[in-house]
Design a protein around this motif. Structure first.
Motif, PDB file in Angstrom:
ATOM      1  N   ILE A  65       1.050  -1.063  -0.044  1.00 39.75           N
ATOM      2  CA  ILE A  65       0.070  -0.008   0.234  1.00 39.75           C
ATOM      3  C   ILE A  65       0.894   1.182  -0.253  1.00 39.75           C
ATOM      4  O   ILE A  65       1.733   1.529   0.915  1.00 39.75           O
ATOM      5  CB  ILE A  65      -1.113   0.015   1.243  1.00 39.75           C
ATOM      6  N   GLU A  66       0.779   1.977  -1.134  1.00 34.25           N
ATOM      7  CA  GLU A  66       1.857   3.393  -1.322  1.00 34.25           C
ATOM      8  C   GLU A  66       0.600   4.434  -1.189  1.00 34.25           C
ATOM      9  O   GLU A  66      -0.004   4.740  -2.274  1.00 34.25           O
ATOM     10  CB  GLU A  66       2.594   3.292  -2.468  1.00 34.25           C
ATOM     11  N   GLY A  67       0.484   5.050  -0.150  1.00 33.41           N
ATOM     12  CA  GLY A  67      -0.689   6.023   0.025  1.00 33.41           C
ATOM     13  C   GLY A  67      -1.953   5.428  -0.237  1.00 33.41           C
ATOM     14  O   GLY A  67      -2.616   5.031   0.425  1.00 33.41           O
ATOM     15  N   GLU A  68      -2.665   6.000  -1.417  1.00 36.47           N
ATOM     16  CA  GLU A  68      -3.876   5.553  -1.766  1.00 36.47           C
ATOM     17  C   GLU A  68      -3.817   4.210  -2.415  1.00 36.47           C
ATOM     18  O   GLU A  68      -4.924   3.470  -2.290  1.00 36.47           O
ATOM     19  CB  GLU A  68      -4.695   6.619  -2.601  1.00 36.47           C
ATOM     20  N   LYS A  69      -2.781   3.973  -3.266  1.00 37.27           N
ATOM     21  CA  LYS A  69      -2.727   3.073  -4.207  1.00 37.27           C
ATOM     22  C   LYS A  69      -2.358   1.541  -3.512  1.00 37.27           C
ATOM     23  O   LYS A  69      -1.754   1.561  -2.624  1.00 37.27           O
ATOM     24  CB  LYS A  69      -1.552   3.273  -5.532  1.00 37.27           C
ATOM     25  N   GLU A  70      -2.779   0.645  -4.081  1.00 38.79           N
ATOM     26  CA  GLU A  70      -2.455  -0.721  -3.593  1.00 38.79           C
ATOM     27  C   GLU A  70      -1.935  -1.567  -4.932  1.00 38.79           C
ATOM     28  O   GLU A  70      -2.353  -1.593  -5.846  1.00 38.79           O
ATOM     29  CB  GLU A  70      -3.646  -1.388  -2.896  1.00 38.79           C
ATOM     30  N   ASP A  80      -6.173  -3.248   9.712  1.00 38.94           N
ATOM     31  CA  ASP A  80      -5.456  -2.608   8.584  1.00 38.94           C
ATOM     32  C   ASP A  80      -4.388  -3.572   8.510  1.00 38.94           C
ATOM     33  O   ASP A  80      -3.196  -3.192   7.643  1.00 38.94           O
ATOM     34  CB  ASP A  80      -4.985  -1.053   8.976  1.00 38.94           C
TER      35      ASP A  80
END
Lengths: 116, 207
Positions: free
Chosen positions: A32-37, B19
């Motif tokens: 998970i990078e910020g919003e993107k997966e 999470d």
């Protein structure tokens, strides 16, 4: 103690395939990078499986551009999308630390004969 | 000054959050705790609830114990603890408090008796560094060194960290999170470690 075991069972993943030290696996990891997966694949030989309930981990070793890379994955982490067993290896011990001292062809693990 | 409950530490484990992060947590079997006595400002000088935990068999109870718990009429309890509260109006003798007093996300403080370590030196008890292993040091590798000055002040100050009994004393850990509450099993899951051994009795209070 039973209460704790029950609780741990809720958090364990029952969808993981069976693999042993020496097997070559592809670990599909959710990054998970910020919003993107996105999915990252880490392929290598299983060097060690540390058993436990929610604590259990496994170590995968691969040679990346001539440099040995080992990665420890928690067995039950939700970050693992799935694990694919590529091939089974033929090894005589459960902890393959000897791979660290070997290079090239010597570091190759013999494949298990699978009779169909 | 807030309501709480008594419980028994079952042990620690690790679970995965929504999470995906791994969380260390302690599982506590808490309550149900009946109110044995209500203390109020007029008669006792302060507001508090006395809660019971771990019911005793009839054979094990003494007459004074039975008499004390008689008003609540909920049996006799091994552990009795007082919880100071701001107001006792909403509580009455015999009422049972369960883990429902907490909700996931609450901040709590947990009080218990820490594991006893016996008589310990300053290195273990106070994290002193001891003396070097070599360079002429003999028989003093784990010693505290100097404990004060000379003629002035001519004494060792009170409270100087010295060897002595370590552990087996009342310890409170504050600022712990409640991760999960399970009323059906009377379970509380608390993030992090709490004082005492497994099966130790702890007080869990809202912060």
């Amino acid at each position: 103690m039973d209460v704790i075991k029950q609780l741990e069972r809720e958090h364990m993943r029952m969808d993981m395939p069976q693999f042993k030290p020496g097997d070559t696996v592809k670990v599909h990891l959710r990054i998970i990078e910020g919003e993107k997966e996105r999915i990252q694949v880490f392929q290598g030989a299983v060097m060690r499986i540390h058993k436990g309930t929610t604590n259990s981990t496994f170590t995968v070793r691969k040679i990346s551009d001539g440099i040995g890379v080992e990665r420890v994955f928690p067995f039950h982490t939700p970050f693992i999308e799935r694990v694919e067993v590529v091939s089974e290896g033929k090894v005589r011990r459960s902890r393959l630390y000897y791979l660290r001292g070997l290079k090239g062809k010597a570091a190759k693990i013999k494949q298990k004969n699978v009779w169909s | 000054m807030s309501i709480g409950i008594l419980g028994r530490k079952l042990g620690m484990t690790r679970i995965y959050n929504s999470d995906g992060t791994a969380v260390p947590c302690t599982v506590v079997a808490a309550g149900p705790c009946p109110v044995i006595q209500v203390k109020n400002a007029e008669t006792d000088g302060y507001n508090a609830l006395q809660l019971g935990f771990d019911q005793l068999r009839e054979k094990l109870t003494s007459k004074p114990q039975a008499g004390h718990c008689a008003k609540a009429d909920k049996g006799v309890y091994r552990h009795l603890r007082e919880f100071r509260v701001d107001s006792v109006d909403e509580y009455e003798v015999g009422q049972e408090l369960t883990v429902d007093v907490f909700t996931p996300g609450d901040k709590v403080k947990v009080t218990g008796t820490s594991k006893g370590k016996g008589f310990q030196g300053v290195m273990k008890r106070w994290n002193f560094r001891g003396m070097p292993a070599s360079h002429g040091h003999e028989k003093i590798h784990r010693s505290p060194g100097s404990v004060g000055n000379a003629t002035f002040p001519g004494k060792v100050f009170k409270g100087k960290k010295m060897p002595g009994q370590m552990g087996n004393k009342r310890v409170t850990v504050i600022g712990l999170d409640i991760i999960d509450v399970r009323p059906e099993d009377n379970l509380l899951i608390i993030r992090g470690a709490i004082p005492g051994p497994k099966n130790g009795v702890v007080m869990i209070r809202k912060q």
